[in-house]
Structures are given as C-alpha cells and as structure tokens.
Design an enzyme around this catalytic site. Sequence first.
Site, mmCIF file in Angstrom:
data_model
loop_
_atom_site.group_PDB
_atom_site.id
_atom_site.type_symbol
_atom_site.label_atom_id
_atom_site.label_comp_id
_atom_site.label_asym_id
_atom_site.label_seq_id
_atom_site.Cartn_x
_atom_site.Cartn_y
_atom_site.Cartn_z
ATOM 1 N N HIS A 113 54.978 15.851 35.999
ATOM 2 C CA HIS A 113 56.408 16.160 35.956
ATOM 3 C C HIS A 113 56.580 17.651 35.713
ATOM 4 C CE1 HIS A 113 60.670 15.939 34.866
ATOM 5 N NE2 HIS A 113 60.654 14.747 35.414
ATOM 6 N N ASP A 139 58.723 7.005 37.477
ATOM 7 C CA ASP A 139 58.469 6.260 38.717
ATOM 8 C C ASP A 139 57.194 5.442 38.695
ATOM 9 O OD1 ASP A 139 59.759 9.182 40.167
ATOM 10 O OD2 ASP A 139 60.739 7.224 40.157
HETATM 11 C C1 SDX Z 1 61.071 12.557 39.475
HETATM 12 O O1 SDX Z 1 62.802 16.876 37.895
HETATM 13 C C2 SDX Z 1 63.067 15.716 37.472
HETATM 14 O O2 SDX Z 1 63.619 15.561 36.415
HETATM 15 C C3 SDX Z 1 62.692 14.590 38.405
HETATM 16 C C4 SDX Z 1 62.884 13.167 37.862
HETATM 17 C C5 SDX Z 1 64.354 12.837 37.657
HETATM 18 O O3 SDX Z 1 64.638 11.923 36.858
HETATM 19 O O4 SDX Z 1 65.199 13.429 38.351
HETATM 20 O O5 SDX Z 1 62.199 13.032 36.627
HETATM 21 C C6 SDX Z 1 62.348 12.123 38.830
HETATM 22 O O6 SDX Z 1 61.120 13.148 40.521
HETATM 23 C C7 SDX Z 1 59.760 12.313 38.743
HETATM 24 C C8 SDX Z 1 58.541 12.912 39.504
HETATM 25 C C9 SDX Z 1 58.172 11.934 40.635
HETATM 26 N N1 SDX Z 1 57.115 12.527 41.495
HETATM 27 C C10 SDX Z 1 55.840 12.063 41.479
HETATM 28 O O7 SDX Z 1 55.426 11.215 40.683
HETATM 29 C C11 SDX Z 1 54.958 12.694 42.562
HETATM 30 C C12 SDX Z 1 53.594 13.063 41.953
HETATM 31 N N2 SDX Z 1 53.832 14.206 41.034
HETATM 32 C C13 SDX Z 1 53.715 15.513 41.563
HETATM 33 O O8 SDX Z 1 53.840 15.743 42.905
HETATM 34 C C14 SDX Z 1 54.136 16.616 40.597
HETATM 35 O O9 SDX Z 1 53.654 16.279 39.370
HETATM 36 C C15 SDX Z 1 55.617 16.937 40.511
HETATM 37 C C16 SDX Z 1 56.210 17.229 41.837
HETATM 38 C C17 SDX Z 1 56.351 15.809 39.871
HETATM 39 C C18 SDX Z 1 55.756 18.172 39.616
HETATM 40 O O10 SDX Z 1 55.144 19.211 40.295
HETATM 41 P P1 SDX Z 1 55.118 20.701 39.673
HETATM 42 O O11 SDX Z 1 55.848 20.778 38.412
HETATM 43 O O12 SDX Z 1 55.512 21.652 40.759
HETATM 44 O O13 SDX Z 1 53.616 20.895 39.291
HETATM 45 P P2 SDX Z 1 52.493 21.298 40.287
HETATM 46 O O14 SDX Z 1 52.651 20.592 41.598
HETATM 47 O O15 SDX Z 1 52.420 22.790 40.303
HETATM 48 O O16 SDX Z 1 51.226 20.675 39.563
HETATM 49 C C19 SDX Z 1 50.599 21.384 38.512
HETATM 50 C C20 SDX Z 1 49.127 21.056 38.683
HETATM 51 C C21 SDX Z 1 48.625 21.289 40.107
HETATM 52 O O17 SDX Z 1 47.221 21.592 40.020
HETATM 53 P P3 SDX Z 1 46.807 23.174 40.130
HETATM 54 O O18 SDX Z 1 47.362 23.688 41.476
HETATM 55 O O19 SDX Z 1 47.461 23.852 38.960
HETATM 56 O O20 SDX Z 1 45.315 23.151 40.092
HETATM 57 O O21 SDX Z 1 48.924 19.646 38.441
HETATM 58 C C22 SDX Z 1 48.440 19.022 39.639
HETATM 59 C C23 SDX Z 1 48.743 19.969 40.796
HETATM 60 O O22 SDX Z 1 47.788 19.776 41.831
HETATM 61 N N3 SDX Z 1 49.194 17.784 39.761
HETATM 62 C C24 SDX Z 1 48.677 16.610 40.095
HETATM 63 C C25 SDX Z 1 49.751 15.703 40.063
HETATM 64 N N4 SDX Z 1 50.868 16.346 39.717
HETATM 65 C C26 SDX Z 1 50.533 17.623 39.529
HETATM 66 N N5 SDX Z 1 47.407 16.246 40.412
HETATM 67 C C27 SDX Z 1 47.231 14.932 40.720
HETATM 68 N N6 SDX Z 1 48.218 13.996 40.706
HETATM 69 C C28 SDX Z 1 49.476 14.346 40.379
HETATM 70 N N7 SDX Z 1 50.445 13.427 40.356
#
Ligand code: SDX
Length: 428
Positions: free
Chosen positions: A305, A362
């Site tokens: 998140h 989720d």
């Molecule tokens: C919702 O914003 C809100 O409030 C949203 C929400 C709401 O109520 O409105 O809470 C609802 O959208 C919840 C999130 C649902 N999405 C997912 O579950 C999809 C999987 N999660 C990711 O795609 C990710 O965690 C996000 C999009 C939710 C957040 O992404 P960020 O904050 O941009 O973080 P990032 O992508 O930069 O990740 C940081 C690091 C990265 O690694 P590095 O590049 O630093 O090496 O963490 C890794 C990412 O690769 N990472 C994950 C991961 N999520 C982040 N690695 C594996 N699995 C994951 N799920």
Amino acid sequence: MTDSVKLNAAGKDLDLKVLSGSVGPDVIDIRKLYAQTGMFTYDPGFTSTASCDSAITYIDGDEGVLLHRGYPIGQLAEKSNFMEVCHLLLNGELPTKDELDKFSYTISRHTMLHEQLATFYRGFRRDAHPMAIMCGVVGALSAFYQDSADITDPQQRMIASHRLIAKMPTIAAMAYKYSIGQPFMSPKNNLSYTGNFLQMTFGVPAEEYVVNPVVEKAMDRIFILHADHEQNASTSTVRLAGSSGANPFACIAAGIACLWGPAHGGANEAALNMLREIGTVDRIPEYIARAKDKNDPFRLMGFGHRVYKNYDPRATVMQQTVREVLGELGVTDPVFDVAIALEEMALSDPYFIEKKLFPNVDFYSGVILSAIGFPTTMFTALFALARTVGWVAQWNEMISDPEQKIGRPRQLYTGPTQRDFVPLADRT
Ligand code: SDX
C-alpha cells in the site's frame, strides 16, 4: 513545531510557511514557489504531496490507523452501519435516531433509476465487465438528473449526492442481473440499504427473497470498510474532475474508471484470481519467489500500500469477517486457507518485511464476496458502490471550499526543444 522552513533556490533565500493540521504530518506551503523561483517541485505519483486539506478521513500509515471524522474504522465496522457511516462522512457527525431515520428515508426514495436508463444495459454485450457498465451508466445519469447538476447550489449538490449513494446499488445489481440474463429487480424500500441491494442482486420475480441477516451484516460491514480512504487515486480523480466544474455524475464516473485499475480497486478481483491460481498451500513459495523477482511483473495482489507501512486495519476486520461468514454459512473455501498461509509466509519473508508490505483491504474481501455468491467480475463494482459516499463527501468538501480552483499540475519537460517544420519532400 516550526512555522517556516528555509529554502535556497534560483539564488534566492526563501522562507516557506509550514502549515499544521489537527493530526498528522505538517505541510510546507509551496504555492508561491514557482512565482518566486521559476522552479516547480517534482513528485510523480505524489508520494510526498498533499493535494488539499480535508476533514473527512485520516490515515496513519505507520501505525495502521484509519479514522473517519475521528472515529476508528474498527469501531465503526463493529458498532455502526453503512447508512450511519454515510451520514458521518457527508455531514461530519454520527446521526441522531431522527437524523438517521430521515437520511435513510431520503436515500431509499432515490433508489429507482429512470426507466430509460434500463435500455443502456441492452447496448452492452452480456459478458461486458460490470465496471464498463458502471462507467457508462453512472456517466449517463448526468443526462437524466439535470435538476441536481448545478454545483453552485448546495441543495442540488446534496440531492445529487443522495441520488448517487442511493442508485449505485441499483446500477450494480442491474449489471449483475444483465450478465446472467435474469430480469432486473425493483428496489424494495422496506428493506435496509444493504438488504435491498442483496434482494436486487440475488432475488428473482418468481419468489420472495429472504435476506440472510448474516450476509446482510457482512455486506454492510464490507461497505463500511470501503467507504472512504483519504486522497487515493480514484478520490483524487473525482476531485480533479470536479475542480473543472464538471457535474457530479461525470465526476463519479471518472472515479469509477480510475478505481477499475488492478493497482487500485481492481486488486480485489485480481487477488482472488491469484489465490485461485495458486490453488494449494504447497504452491505458495513459487508465487512468493515470483513476487520478489525484479524481472517478473507479477505482484502479490492485495499486498502492499502507498500509505500503510503496517497492517491495513481494514484487512484485519475483513479477515475476521471471513471467519464469521464462512462459519455461519457452513462454507469451507480452500482459497481462504491459501490466503492465510500466504499471509503468514509473506510476513515472515525479509523481502516483504523490509519493504513493509502487508495485506491491504483487497486481500481477503474476495473470499467473502465469493462465499456470498458474487462472481469476481463484480468485486470492483461493489468497491465502487461503497466508495461512492467517500467520493461525493470529498467532492462536496472541495466544491464548498472558497479557495477551490481548477487542478492543473505542471511538468518536467524532456522533449525536443523548438525546431522548424520540415516539408514532406525534405524528410528522409
Ligand atoms: C487500494 O491509496 C489507497 O488508499 C488505495 C486503497 C483505497 O481504499 O482507496 O487503499 C485501495 O488500492 C489498495 C491497494 C490495492 N492494490 C494491490 O493490492 C496491488 C498490489 N500492490 C501494489 O501494486 C502496490 O503495493 C501499490 C500499488 C498498492 C502501492 O504501490 P507504491 O506505493 O507505488 O509502491 P511501489 O510500487 O513503489 O512498491 C514499493 C516496492 C517496490 O519494490 P522496489 O522497486 O522498491 O524494489 O515494493 C514492491 C515494489 O516492487 N512491491 C511489491 C508489491 N507491492 C509493492 N512487491 C510484490 N508484491 C506487491 N504486492
């Protein structure tokens, strides 16, 4: 607490004001930065940017705290109901008994759709994704409810808000009915908001639908957990669309479109599909390895998140609700066992610990929705149904802000500098 910070930029020493809220991080007021320095700030993804001030929802991502108008989400989920939370988000206070009765009555009187809107559904293929239908039909509401589209009139704003909250269950239920070839069910105003949604979704004209109180309470709690969440991507989309003066129905349609993405509201559908693809506990290590592999685009859906760097408090309630619902319904779902095992393995893995990746709202929601009988394609439509109250509350807050102006970010330009046109004959 400091009241200003110093910045030396473009050869100038600036004192930038620091603004404080009631709780949470202070902000540096950079509104005059470009005028004073000719420079922009740079923050793609808005990881360090406050886009507005708001009094609706507060999140402490490090502590895993979520407050709606000051009330913790756990208390609201346990002790309140979705109609109360809608009143709280829209009006700022939990309703008295009379206020709740009046609010519920008002909402129930807006649950029907204009009959011509039913023909919109006939234009979609039966296998259209419900979110495609939600985008289209909600946007089309602006063609039918012009009498509540004057955003400068607070009364019309509130009527439009009530209409959107009231009609989303009808629109979502109709999308489901259309996908399975069953007739649309009319709203029944003698039922609760959530009970009415269940009967419009799972009821049939051939027999009286009896609302299961366990399912009704679980569904109502799921709506509470999804109601609002500060300045997330879809809420920011609604605010940006609303900042141009667009009508509320078009703004909410824009929010629905943004929510659809798998990184946002589409994650609940993707998470259950992922859990089903994993299938058994022994296959979890393979998927955790893929999630950690930089060369593999796969991510654990329902994990991570932007704000929560601790356990999403909504996921805690959701997991408890799964146990209750499966137990009450006498349903065992191997996917839940996979979800529990996956969470345990991920949360003991250094990669997830270091990156502070925890289950979000989720991760478990799909297990419950599936047990209740929804297809995965309906999951994000249910998220949109519940989030509509948050979107309209945030939209009202923005429109009624006297300092509100159109949102118009700038950029760091990296394209070609000026050059002269080359006639076709001279191009090689
Ligand atoms: C919702 O914003 C809100 O409030 C949203 C929400 C709401 O109520 O409105 O809470 C609802 O959208 C919840 C999130 C649902 N999405 C997912 O579950 C999809 C999987 N999660 C990711 O795609 C990710 O965690 C996000 C999009 C939710 C957040 O992404 P960020 O904050 O941009 O973080 P990032 O992508 O930069 O990740 C940081 C690091 C990265 O690694 P590095 O590049 O630093 O090496 O963490 C890794 C990412 O690769 N990472 C994950 C991961 N999520 C982040 N690695 C594996 N699995 C994951 N799920």
